[in-house]
Design a protein around this motif. Structure first.
Motif, PDB file in Angstrom:
ATOM      1  N   LYS A  76       2.448 -77.653  13.749  1.00 12.05           N
ATOM      2  CA  LYS A  76       2.491 -79.083  13.414  1.00 12.05           C
ATOM      3  C   LYS A  76       1.169 -79.534  12.799  1.00 12.05           C
ATOM      4  O   LYS A  76       1.159 -80.285  11.817  1.00 12.05           O
ATOM      5  N   GLU A  77       0.052 -79.081  13.374  1.00 14.97           N
ATOM      6  CA  GLU A  77      -1.266 -79.423  12.833  1.00 14.97           C
ATOM      7  C   GLU A  77      -1.431 -78.864  11.417  1.00 14.97           C
ATOM      8  O   GLU A  77      -1.973 -79.546  10.538  1.00 14.97           O
ATOM      9  N   LEU A  78      -0.981 -77.657  11.200  1.00 11.69           N
ATOM     10  CA  LEU A  78      -1.073 -77.032   9.891  1.00 11.69           C
ATOM     11  C   LEU A  78      -0.254 -77.814   8.868  1.00 11.69           C
ATOM     12  O   LEU A  78      -0.723 -78.088   7.761  1.00 11.69           O
ATOM     13  N   ASP A  79       0.982 -78.181   9.236  1.00  9.33           N
ATOM     14  CA  ASP A  79       1.810 -79.007   8.354  1.00  9.33           C
ATOM     15  C   ASP A  79       1.107 -80.312   8.021  1.00  9.33           C
ATOM     16  O   ASP A  79       1.105 -80.759   6.871  1.00  9.33           O
ATOM     17  N   ASN A  80       0.507 -80.928   9.029  1.00  8.71           N
ATOM     18  CA  ASN A  80      -0.208 -82.187   8.830  1.00  8.71           C
ATOM     19  C   ASN A  80      -1.387 -81.999   7.873  1.00  8.71           C
ATOM     20  O   ASN A  80      -1.620 -82.819   6.987  1.00  8.71           O
TER      21      ASN A  80
ATOM     22  N   ASN B 216      -4.182 -83.783   4.223  1.00  6.04           N
ATOM     23  CA  ASN B 216      -5.551 -83.471   3.797  1.00  6.04           C
ATOM     24  C   ASN B 216      -5.629 -82.772   2.449  1.00  6.04           C
ATOM     25  O   ASN B 216      -6.599 -82.913   1.727  1.00  6.04           O
ATOM     26  N   ILE B 217      -4.608 -82.011   2.142  1.00  4.44           N
ATOM     27  CA  ILE B 217      -4.634 -81.253   0.891  1.00  4.44           C
ATOM     28  C   ILE B 217      -3.701 -81.897  -0.137  1.00  4.44           C
ATOM     29  O   ILE B 217      -3.893 -81.758  -1.324  1.00  4.44           O
ATOM     30  N   GLY B 218      -2.683 -82.591   0.338  1.00  2.00           N
ATOM     31  CA  GLY B 218      -1.736 -83.233  -0.551  1.00  2.00           C
ATOM     32  C   GLY B 218      -0.619 -82.321  -1.014  1.00  2.00           C
ATOM     33  O   GLY B 218       0.081 -82.614  -1.967  1.00  2.00           O
ATOM     34  N   VAL B 219      -0.441 -81.190  -0.344  1.00  2.00           N
ATOM     35  CA  VAL B 219       0.637 -80.258  -0.690  1.00  2.00           C
ATOM     36  C   VAL B 219       1.864 -80.647   0.123  1.00  2.00           C
ATOM     37  O   VAL B 219       1.788 -80.788   1.342  1.00  2.00           O
ATOM     38  N   HIS B 220       2.982 -80.787  -0.555  1.00  2.00           N
ATOM     39  CA  HIS B 220       4.215 -81.208   0.156  1.00  2.00           C
ATOM     40  C   HIS B 220       5.217 -80.113   0.154  1.00  2.00           C
ATOM     41  O   HIS B 220       5.662 -79.406  -0.442  1.00  2.00           O
TER      42      HIS B 220
END
Length: 158
Positions: A145-149, A154-158
């Protein structure tokens, strides 16, 4: 319900080999997914889809002709998710000694015919080892979940 463990055993075939002469990592990941799916489907009694694979470790190469054993064990459930610990072992088919070549946690979600999440029976660990595995699975779930967040915010990758 009894503790669900699914075991696959087979020989690594020449078609599984990579250019280095070992079983291709993608093939091992396919085996992991298949064994974990069988475990999840047995627990939920319905169709399941892969959500994530966490902490895949390639510890030791698998050689063509070796006996491969994959154990997939349910270690945690959410409302519709099932977290499965998978251990891949390999060794000479004429010997009882097999060593761990891979391990990981893989998560599946139970879905109905329309792809809508379905609730699954709750899992309760039976012993200390399974309690510890459940804690690690829960930690992996939070990390995912943290990685997805991080990717989204933070990176703007969806």
């Amino acid at each position: 319900m009894t503790h669900p463990i699914t075991t696959f055993r087979f020989l690594a075939e020449p078609t599984d080999v990579n250019f280095g002469g070992n079983v291709h990592g993608g093939i091992v990941m396919k085996w992991i997914d298949q064994a974990a799916y069988a475990c999840a489907a047995q627990w939920s009694k319905c169709y399941c889809v892969t959500v994530s694979a966490n902490g895949i470790r390639f510890i030791k190469p698998i050689k063509v002709g070796q006996l491969v054993e994959i154990n997939a064990c349910l270690v945690h459930t959410g409302a519709s998710s099932m977290h499965i610990y998978v251990v891949v072992k390999a060794g000479d088919a004429t010997d009882d000694n097999m060593s761990v070549s891979n391990r990981c946690f893989i998560t599946f979600m139970a879905v109905d015919k329309d792809g809508t999440p379905k609730n699954v029976p709750s899992y309760v660990p039976e012993d200390e080892i399974h309690m510890q595995l459940e804690l690690v699975a829960m930690h992996a779930k939070e990390f995912a979940k943290e990685l997805d967040n991080d990717f989204t915010n933070n990176i703007g990758v969806h």
